[in-house]
Design a protein around this motif. Structure first.
Motif, PDB file in Angstrom:
ATOM      1  N   VAL A  94       0.851  -1.189   0.000  1.00  0.00           N
ATOM      2  CA  VAL A  94       0.000   0.000   0.000  1.00  0.00           C
ATOM      3  C   VAL A  94       0.889   1.243   0.000  1.00  0.00           C
ATOM      4  N   GLU A  95       0.662   2.099  -0.951  1.00  0.00           N
ATOM      5  CA  GLU A  95       1.486   3.303  -1.089  1.00  0.00           C
ATOM      6  C   GLU A  95       1.248   4.264   0.068  1.00  0.00           C
ATOM      7  N   GLY A  96       2.344   4.754   0.641  1.00  0.00           N
ATOM      8  CA  GLY A  96       2.260   5.675   1.758  1.00  0.00           C
ATOM      9  C   GLY A  96       2.290   7.124   1.314  1.00  0.00           C
ATOM     10  N   PRO A  97       2.310   8.044   2.269  1.00  0.00           N
ATOM     11  CA  PRO A  97       2.333   9.478   1.932  1.00  0.00           C
ATOM     12  C   PRO A  97       3.661   9.890   1.320  1.00  0.00           C
ATOM     13  N   GLU A  98       3.656  10.991   0.607  1.00  0.00           N
ATOM     14  CA  GLU A  98       4.857  11.465  -0.078  1.00  0.00           C
ATOM     15  C   GLU A  98       5.968  11.854   0.882  1.00  0.00           C
ATOM     16  N   THR A  99       5.616  12.240   2.095  1.00  0.00           N
ATOM     17  CA  THR A  99       6.633  12.662   3.064  1.00  0.00           C
ATOM     18  C   THR A  99       7.319  11.480   3.738  1.00  0.00           C
ATOM     19  N   ASN A 100       6.869  10.264   3.464  1.00  0.00           N
ATOM     20  CA  ASN A 100       7.524   9.073   4.018  1.00  0.00           C
ATOM     21  C   ASN A 100       8.681   8.629   3.133  1.00  0.00           C
ATOM     22  N   TYR A 101       9.632   7.941   3.734  1.00  0.00           N
ATOM     23  CA  TYR A 101      10.763   7.395   2.987  1.00  0.00           C
ATOM     24  C   TYR A 101      10.250   6.400   1.948  1.00  0.00           C
ATOM     25  N   GLU A 102      10.564   6.651   0.689  1.00  0.00           N
ATOM     26  CA  GLU A 102      10.124   5.823  -0.436  1.00  0.00           C
ATOM     27  C   GLU A 102       8.608   5.624  -0.453  1.00  0.00           C
ATOM     28  N   GLN A 103       7.888   6.582   0.103  1.00  0.00           N
ATOM     29  CA  GLN A 103       6.421   6.527   0.153  1.00  0.00           C
ATOM     30  C   GLN A 103       5.915   5.190   0.692  1.00  0.00           C
ATOM     31  N   SER A 104       6.562   4.717   1.746  1.00  0.00           N
ATOM     32  CA  SER A 104       6.202   3.429   2.326  1.00  0.00           C
ATOM     33  C   SER A 104       5.561   3.612   3.693  1.00  0.00           C
ATOM     34  N   HIS A 105       4.643   2.719   4.001  1.00  0.00           N
ATOM     35  CA  HIS A 105       4.076   2.693   5.347  1.00  0.00           C
ATOM     36  C   HIS A 105       5.001   1.963   6.319  1.00  0.00           C
ATOM     37  N   ALA A 106       5.799   1.048   5.829  1.00  0.00           N
ATOM     38  CA  ALA A 106       6.672   0.241   6.675  1.00  0.00           C
ATOM     39  C   ALA A 106       7.993   0.960   6.930  1.00  0.00           C
ATOM     40  N   THR A 107       7.909   2.171   7.424  1.00  0.00           N
ATOM     41  CA  THR A 107       9.115   2.938   7.725  1.00  0.00           C
ATOM     42  C   THR A 107       8.827   3.885   8.890  1.00  0.00           C
ATOM     43  N   PHE A 108       9.882   4.210   9.618  1.00  0.00           N
ATOM     44  CA  PHE A 108       9.764   5.179  10.710  1.00  0.00           C
ATOM     45  C   PHE A 108      10.236   6.566  10.271  1.00  0.00           C
ATOM     46  N   ARG A 109      10.728   6.661   9.041  1.00  0.00           N
ATOM     47  CA  ARG A 109      11.190   7.941   8.518  1.00  0.00           C
ATOM     48  C   ARG A 109       9.999   8.672   7.884  1.00  0.00           C
ATOM     49  N   THR A 110       9.278   9.385   8.718  1.00  0.00           N
ATOM     50  CA  THR A 110       8.090  10.094   8.263  1.00  0.00           C
ATOM     51  C   THR A 110       8.126  11.526   8.771  1.00  0.00           C
ATOM     52  N   GLU A 111       8.134  12.464   7.843  1.00  0.00           N
ATOM     53  CA  GLU A 111       8.220  13.878   8.214  1.00  0.00           C
ATOM     54  C   GLU A 111       6.978  14.319   8.974  1.00  0.00           C
ATOM     55  N   SER A 112       5.802  13.959   8.470  1.00  0.00           N
ATOM     56  CA  SER A 112       4.567  14.383   9.127  1.00  0.00           C
ATOM     57  C   SER A 112       4.456  13.782  10.522  1.00  0.00           C
ATOM     58  N   GLY A 113       4.888  12.520  10.667  1.00  0.00           N
ATOM     59  CA  GLY A 113       4.840  11.873  11.978  1.00  0.00           C
ATOM     60  C   GLY A 113       5.773  12.532  12.978  1.00  0.00           C
TER      61      GLY A 113
END
Length: 800
Positions: A306-325
């Motif tokens: 499932v494609e994640g938000p643009e601000t996430n690393y590689e637009q992935s949900h399975a990452t902790f690198r999220t600007e908005s978070g």
């Protein structure tokens, strides 16, 4: 000790390279991706992909669901909900309150004291403090909105959400130890402002405390309304707010704050057990129908595909690198600090325990609370993604996701009506503890800071260092000083008081005639306050119903009430901090800092909110944006802090250490003459050989080890949650299957351990404390009987 165990277990479960029976190679042919979920061109085909390469071949963006008939339909009937909430939770809480009241009467013998109503006797155990703080921190947002955050920002959203709250929770014990050493007899934080600054500063902090409690009540009432509407059929606002008011206040009127601690234990235990049941049912003992959604392979596939938000690393949900978070985590840090530091309910939980138990209890609560939101939200969100991936579109609309419906939807689909009852239990348990804490907080402000101070004081026109009983100045130094100082004897060991207490227990409050010439009048005064506090609690509970109906009519959003209203309290953090910790803080400094900080905070919110699309015409949305909140809170904190310090430095009169000691003598003099704080700390004072005069230096000496614990544990915990845990989380870009499994299983195992601690430890420790008090009572009775016999035997020795 418990804190260290939880910390070590958490780090081990997170950091260790876990292997749960399936390697990447073994599940190469186990992960099935249906092409009709990803590409219309290959509809109907089924193929297998290695997990190690699935993220590069299956990325898809779920189509939004159209706003048609909702998928989230209430399944609990109104009658069943009423029986569960009113007779189940409410009836049980009243029985617990009655048992607690009997315990205070027959074991602790202090049910007649006003302070016991609002501080639970002042000796609440470590584990009971921990579970109560945990329960009061568990808001419905932790069960509902955390899943929304995971769906919008990926794994990192919930992690940074939890870290933001934890940092605030770790800072609070360090501040609260100052309150316990500078004003050990205070029951509310505005009392300190009154002793130091007089009426002006006191009124400002009373207003602050009331606004903070109203903000929390607003969030609780709106969240309870949303929860009951999504889970229960045919409910209306009148039914909802009547039920919530009953749950918030029914048992408070019987047992006071102490009952809140006992009920919080049951609430926390049920919450952790419910989360554990959900995790076990979905991840370890799933039904045949749910295996394709809840297996570790299905969860990982959903998180990757499932494609994640643009601000996430590689637009992935399975990452902790999220600007908005990350931004939201920082905003939440300010919000949580604003709420906890200015909310009287949090100070009450701290005041009710002795310094060492309070400090360690808060640290333990931080480690317990941390696991709930990540464990529940990550599990529920990934299961939801797995279901949506198979369908090819979101199963919920954007509006439903924003309202926190992911968790109810998943629990209902996998567990049926049982899932709805589990979620209703978790939500109501969270609401009961927080709501009852606010009822007691508002009541304590009304009783101590309004009624006792302005409406019906025992003695008018007292200076901050005068004796309440006689009105004369108290001696503040061990050295003999000339003048007409207070000579009132202490109620501790007063024979006349012992006779009065025994007589009152026999004939009742209405018929007692107090004989003690020193303390009798004040005891009669407190008897009147006891009747007044009962009516006060009843009135606060009743007023919750029309207040809830009013805010429902205004169409205030739950998210906006929870987030944006903190802008009103954040500018007063620094003035409050300086009031409790800095002897040079002045009334002019904290008042000017608070007012100018509030102006800066509101201005920053409006200015930043106007830069978003729609400007201030879209008020509810744009004023609650991350950067609007961040700008407002930073502006309020900086301006209030700078102004408070500068004005205080220009207006203070502290010129020597003696002046500072005199300043803190004002706050140490906050005490109840018939139930002094010396009685609570008698063992601590005896070890330190404290004399008759207690000063700030004496308190620092007595609780030096506690301050050391607070500093050391706070520093270590901050390193764990601010350095080590983020470093581990950010070290990976998109999680591999093994890393994904390690995080999920680590959180789940940690949840099981916390559940065991929450369920087992508090009743064991509380039972042991009750047994010790019972043994002490038996020794005192034996000593009393022996003393009487010895008198009858003309001084001969007596053995019993």
């Amino acid at each position: 000790m418990h804190t260290w165990i939880l910390a070590i277990v958490f780090l081990v479960t997170i950091c260790a390279p876990l292997n749960y029976g399936s390697t990447t190679e073994e599940i190469t042919t186990a992960t099935t991706i249906r092409t009709d979920d990803i590409s219309e061109a290959t509809s109907g085909t089924t193929f297998f992909l290695p997990v190690s390469t699935v993220q590069h071949t299956c990325r898809t963006k779920l189509k939004p669901r159209e706003e048609v008939e909702t998928n989230t339909k209430p399944s609990i009937t109104k009658s069943n909900a009423a029986l569960l909430l009113l007779l189940g939770f409410g009836g049980f809480s009243i029985l617990v309150a009655a048992a607690y009241k009997s315990l205070r009467k027959y074991v602790y013998h202090d049910e007649h004291n006003l302070d016991t109503v609002f501080d639970a006797g002042g000796r609440v155990s470590l584990s009971l403090t921990a579970v109560t703080v945990t329960s009061q921190l568990l808001w419905p947002a932790d069960f509902l909105q955390s899943s929304t955050l995971s769906s919008r920002s990926g794994f990192g959203g919930t992690l940074w959400f939890s870290v933001g709250v934890i940092v605030d929770l770790l800072l609070f014990p360090v501040l609260s130890i100052f309150l316990k050493t500078r004003a050990p007899g205070a029951k509310t934080f505005p009392q300190i402002a009154y002793a130091r600054f007089g009426n002006a500063g006191h009124v400002m902090f009373c207003i602050l405390a009331m606004i903070s409690s109203l903000i929390v009540c607003t969030s609780m009432l709106l969240a309870g309304k949303s929860a009951l509407e999504v889970l229960t059929k045919d409910v209306n606002n009148e039914f909802i707010y009547l039920v919530l008011a009953f749950l918030f206040g029914s048992y408070c009127m019987i047992g006071g704050l102490g009952t809140t601690f006992y009920i919080s234990y049951f609430n926390t235990a049920l919450t952790f057990l419910s989360v554990t049941v959900f995790v076990l049912y979905t991840s370890y003992f799933p039904s045949e129908e749910s295996k394709e959604y809840s297996s570790m392979e299905a969860l990982y596939t959903a998180a990757i595909c499932v494609e994640g938000p643009e601000t996430n690393y590689e637009q992935s949900h399975a990452t902790f690198r999220t600007e908005s978070g990350l931004i939201y985590g920082v905003v939440l840090l300010f919000m949580a600090t604003s709420t906890s530091f200015t909310d009287q309910a949090n100070w009450q939980s701290r005041i009710a325990a002795k310094p060492s138990q309070g400090v360690l209890g808060y640290f333990m609560a931080a480690y317990l609370w941390f696991v709930i939101a990540p464990c529940l939200s990550v599990t529920a969100t990934t299961i939801y993604f797995a279901m949506s991936l198979k369908n090819g579109t979101h199963l919920l609309s954007d509006n439903e996701i924003d309202n926190g419906y992911i968790t109810p939807f998943v629990m209902n689909l996998l567990l049926g009506e049982t899932g709805n009852y589990l979620l209703l239990t978790m939500l109501m348990m969270a609401l009961m503890s927080t709501g009852s804490g606010e009822v007691m907080a508002i009541s304590s402000i009304v009783v101590y800071d309004i009624y006792k101070t302005y409406i019906n004081p025992f003695r008018k026109h007292l200076s901050p260092t005068s004796c309440v009983l006689c009105g004369k100045q108290k001696q503040l130094s061990e050295s003999k000083m000339g003048g007409d100082f207070c000579t009132c004897s202490s109620s501790i060991g007063c024979k006349s008081c012992d006779v009065d207490i025994t007589t009152r227990a026999r004939v009742g409050v209405e018929r007692i005639v107090y004989t003690c010439s020193v303390h009798g009048e004040y005891r009669r005064y407190e008897d009147g306050l006891m009747r007044y506090k009962s009516w006060c609690i009843i009135l606060v509970v009743i007023l919750l119903i029309p207040y809830g109906l009013i805010i429902s009519e205004t169409d205030v959003y739950v998210n906006w009430a929870t987030l944006q209203l903190q802008v009103l309290t954040c500018p007063f953090l620094m003035p409050l901090f300086l009031t409790i910790t800095w002897s040079k803080a002045t009334s002019k400094g904290v008042i000017s800092g608070g007012i100018l900080g509030l102006s800066a905070s509101i201005s920053g919110m409006l200015i930043m909110g106007s830069t978003y699309e729609g400007g201030l015409s879209n008020f509810y949305v744009n004023t609650a944006q991350d950067y609007s909140l961040l700008t407002a809170m930073l502006a309020g904190l900086v301006v209030s802090g700078v102004v408070s310090v500068i004005v205080s430095l220009c207006t203070h009169t502290i010129r020597s250490e003696a002046d500072a000691i005199l300043e803190w003598a004002k706050t140490i003099n906050i005490d109840n003459p018939i139930h002094p704080f010396r009685l609570i700390y008698e063992e601590d004072f005896a070890k330190a050989e404290v004399g008759d005069i207690i000063t700030a230096k004496v308190m620092d000496k007595v609780f030096r080890k506690t301050k050391l614990y607070a500093g050391v544990l706070g520093s270590i915990s901050l390193v764990i949650f601010v350095v080590i845990l983020p470093a581990i989380a950010l070290s990976s870009g998109v999680l591999s299957f093994d890393e994904f499994t390690a995080w999920i299983k680590g959180l789940q195992i940690y949840c099981f351990i916390c559940t065991f601690v929450v369920v087992v430890l508090p009743p064991f420790e509380e039972g042991y404390q009750i047994w010790l008090q019972y043994q002490k009572n038996k020794r005192n009775e034996t000593s009393s009987v022996c003393s009487t016999k010895q008198q009858d035997l003309n001084g001969e020795s007596c053995k019993l």
